[in-house]
Scaffold this active site. Structure first.
Site, PDB file in Angstrom:
ATOM      1  N   CYS A   1       0.995  -1.148  -0.108  1.00 32.50           N
ATOM      2  CA  CYS A   1       0.098   0.170   0.063  1.00 32.50           C
ATOM      3  C   CYS A   1       0.981   1.213   0.135  1.00 32.50           C
ATOM      4  CB  CYS A   1      -1.085   0.109   1.131  1.00 32.50           C
ATOM      5  SG  CYS A   1      -0.203  -0.037   2.897  1.00 32.50           S
TER       6      CYS A   1
ATOM      7  N   GLU B   1      -7.291   8.792   5.077  1.00 32.25           N
ATOM      8  CA  GLU B   1      -6.879   8.327   3.710  1.00 32.25           C
ATOM      9  C   GLU B   1      -8.410   7.964   2.818  1.00 32.25           C
ATOM     10  OE1 GLU B   1      -2.532   6.272   3.529  1.00 32.25           O
ATOM     11  OE2 GLU B   1      -4.233   4.869   3.556  1.00 32.25           O
TER      12      GLU B   1
END
Length: 178
Positions: free
Chosen positions: A66, A113
């Protein structure tokens, strides 16, 4: 070397600016990110263990890779780039869903996020980048779910949030796809 910048977004994922990554984490600013889950033909998911010297969540287990998109980069391009940088291979990726989460790190920083979750298929052994990754392992999703319940401290904060959504997506969608 200039610090990596993240793309600041609103809740509709529209870019509203950029900010150095560390500043965005200090100020808990909403920014665009992605999470890649690689699965093999046995239905297992590749997990990575973060390198010991990472500034947050060292040696914790998390999804295959990620990171953050760069300006002008699509979600898929970003996922493929980071998969190569961290795990030493690429795969065709498909975006599954996106969602917003906010999670504190173990060092006082906060991850806020809009995360684009992607899936890909790979059956080989990765060539992990020791600057990023300490180890990897393959696990069946139901075993990951059980291990998170029994050993939550061994997993990153964001992975526990994302995996729940990923596992739910697998159960409700993958049996209906070819």
């Amino acid at each position: 070397m200039k610090e990596e910048e993240v793309i600041l977004v609103n809740t509709q994922d529209e870019q509203i600016g950029t900010m150095p990554k560390m500043e965005a984490h200090e100020k808990a600013q909403l920014h665009r990110a992605f999470s890649v889950f690689i699965m093999n033909d046995y239905g297992e998911t590749m997990l990575q263990q973060r390198a010991a010297h990472k500034y947050h969540s060292p040696l914790l287990w998390t999804n295959t890779c990620c990171s953050h998109q760069r300006v002008g980069e699509t979600n898929i391009e970003a996922g493929r780039r980071r998969l190569q940088e961290e795990m030493g291979f690429t795969a065709d990726l498909k975006e599954l869903f996106s969602f917003i989460y906010k999670a504190p790190f173990d060092n006082g920083l906060t991850e806020h996020e809009l995360d684009h979750v992607m899936i890909g298929s790979y059956n080989g052994s990765p060539e992990i980048n020791p600057e990023e990754v300490a180890d990897f392992k393959w696990m069946k999703p139901e075993d990951i779910q059980k291990d998170i319940a029994e050993n939550p401290e061994q997993y990153t904060v964001w992975f526990k949030i994302i995996f729940e959504k990923f596992f739910d997506h697998l159960i409700h969608n993958m049996t209906h796809e070819s």
